[in-house]
Design a protein around this motif. Sequence first.
Motif, PDB file in Angstrom:
ATOM      1  N   ARG A 298       0.831  -1.212   0.000  1.00  0.00           N
ATOM      2  CA  ARG A 298       0.000   0.000   0.000  1.00  0.00           C
ATOM      3  C   ARG A 298       0.867   1.264   0.000  1.00  0.00           C
ATOM      4  O   ARG A 298       0.584   2.232  -0.718  1.00  0.00           O
ATOM      5  N   ILE A 299       1.927   1.236   0.812  1.00  0.00           N
ATOM      6  CA  ILE A 299       2.822   2.405   0.872  1.00  0.00           C
ATOM      7  C   ILE A 299       3.495   2.625  -0.485  1.00  0.00           C
ATOM      8  O   ILE A 299       3.648   3.751  -0.968  1.00  0.00           O
ATOM      9  N   LYS A 300       3.882   1.493  -1.093  1.00  0.00           N
ATOM     10  CA  LYS A 300       4.533   1.598  -2.399  1.00  0.00           C
ATOM     11  C   LYS A 300       3.593   2.230  -3.416  1.00  0.00           C
ATOM     12  O   LYS A 300       4.004   3.092  -4.236  1.00  0.00           O
ATOM     13  N   ASN A 301       2.315   1.859  -3.379  1.00  0.00           N
ATOM     14  CA  ASN A 301       1.344   2.445  -4.319  1.00  0.00           C
ATOM     15  C   ASN A 301       1.147   3.924  -4.063  1.00  0.00           C
ATOM     16  O   ASN A 301       1.016   4.734  -5.006  1.00  0.00           O
ATOM     17  N   GLU A 302       1.102   4.294  -2.768  1.00  0.00           N
ATOM     18  CA  GLU A 302       0.916   5.704  -2.435  1.00  0.00           C
ATOM     19  C   GLU A 302       2.107   6.539  -2.901  1.00  0.00           C
ATOM     20  O   GLU A 302       1.958   7.658  -3.406  1.00  0.00           O
ATOM     21  N   VAL A 303       3.303   5.994  -2.693  1.00  0.00           N
ATOM     22  CA  VAL A 303       4.509   6.714  -3.153  1.00  0.00           C
ATOM     23  C   VAL A 303       4.470   6.893  -4.674  1.00  0.00           C
ATOM     24  O   VAL A 303       4.817   7.952  -5.219  1.00  0.00           O
ATOM     25  N   ALA A 304       4.034   5.848  -5.340  1.00  0.00           N
ATOM     26  CA  ALA A 304       3.948   5.925  -6.808  1.00  0.00           C
ATOM     27  C   ALA A 304       2.943   6.976  -7.234  1.00  0.00           C
ATOM     28  O   ALA A 304       3.161   7.731  -8.203  1.00  0.00           O
ATOM     29  N   ASN A 305       1.820   7.078  -6.526  1.00  0.00           N
ATOM     30  CA  ASN A 305       0.794   8.069  -6.848  1.00  0.00           C
ATOM     31  C   ASN A 305       1.333   9.479  -6.641  1.00  0.00           C
ATOM     32  O   ASN A 305       1.107  10.394  -7.447  1.00  0.00           O
ATOM     33  N   ILE A 306       2.025   9.661  -5.511  1.00  0.00           N
ATOM     34  CA  ILE A 306       2.593  10.984  -5.202  1.00  0.00           C
ATOM     35  C   ILE A 306       3.602  11.378  -6.284  1.00  0.00           C
ATOM     36  O   ILE A 306       3.647  12.532  -6.759  1.00  0.00           O
ATOM     37  N   ALA A 307       4.399  10.437  -6.686  1.00  0.00           N
ATOM     38  CA  ALA A 307       5.421  10.711  -7.698  1.00  0.00           C
ATOM     39  C   ALA A 307       4.785  11.116  -9.028  1.00  0.00           C
ATOM     40  O   ALA A 307       5.251  12.012  -9.742  1.00  0.00           O
ATOM     41  N   SER A 308       3.693  10.479  -9.383  1.00  0.00           N
ATOM     42  CA  SER A 308       3.013  10.811 -10.644  1.00  0.00           C
ATOM     43  C   SER A 308       2.379  12.184 -10.587  1.00  0.00           C
ATOM     44  O   SER A 308       2.300  12.880 -11.578  1.00  0.00           O
ATOM     45  N   ILE A 309       1.909  12.567  -9.395  1.00  0.00           N
ATOM     46  CA  ILE A 309       1.286  13.867  -9.246  1.00  0.00           C
ATOM     47  C   ILE A 309       2.325  14.966  -9.384  1.00  0.00           C
ATOM     48  O   ILE A 309       2.095  16.007  -9.967  1.00  0.00           O
ATOM     49  N   MET A 310       3.502  14.741  -8.845  1.00  0.00           N
ATOM     50  CA  MET A 310       4.543  15.754  -8.834  1.00  0.00           C
ATOM     51  C   MET A 310       5.168  15.951 -10.222  1.00  0.00           C
ATOM     52  O   MET A 310       5.863  16.936 -10.461  1.00  0.00           O
ATOM     53  N   LYS A 311       4.979  15.056 -11.137  1.00  0.00           N
ATOM     54  CA  LYS A 311       5.566  15.202 -12.458  1.00  0.00           C
ATOM     55  C   LYS A 311       4.869  16.322 -13.252  1.00  0.00           C
ATOM     56  O   LYS A 311       3.711  16.491 -13.172  1.00  0.00           O
TER      57      LYS A 311
END
Length: 211
Positions: free
Chosen positions: A198-211
């Motif tokens: 779950r944490i890995k998915n959240e980090v991935a989501n945050i990273a996509s938002i910041m792009k």
Amino acid sequence: TMSIPHTMDKRLVMMAAKHLGLDDMAKQVEKESSGTKGAMTDWLRLNVGGTIFETSRATLTSHPTSSLARMFEPNSNLPPATTTSDGVFLIDACPAGFSVVLNWLRYRHLMLGIVKAADVMPLADYFGLEELQGLLAKHMAKEDEASSKLVGCIEESVDRLEDVLQQVQCEINGVQDKMEDIKIEVAGIATGLEDLWRIKNEVANIASIMK
């Protein structure tokens, strides 16, 4: 000439005379006995409980104070029971037990074979064979002692087996407890993996938002 009353057991009189050193009297009694019906060398047939036994009169009378001796003594006042037409004496007794009695009269040794001493004791008592009764009593006492030891060994073995079974049960319980602990640990690991995913998915989501 000496005259012995017919009511007296001549064999006992002869034995008493020999014991007292009255050899002439003993010889006279023996001579009178040998001329009476039935001699000590007679070979007799007995039907005991349906089994035929053959033995000498001397064997049957070898224990002077027994009822067998009184029955088969020449000129006895206590004649044997019923006799068949062919001269076989009928005795209502256990043949297996009687075979032990007869062998004891022959050899003065207790030869039981597969016969139990307790089954011979009633016959020894009935025929008045005190010495045989004593041997049987000793044998029965030894059998009881051996039986008690066997029972003691069995009880001790059962107690030891119960201790082993209790120990095994304790070990099984311990293994079951360890299995429960392992299940809890595995469940904890699974929960941790789910959290990590779950944490890995959240980090991935945050990273996509910041792009």
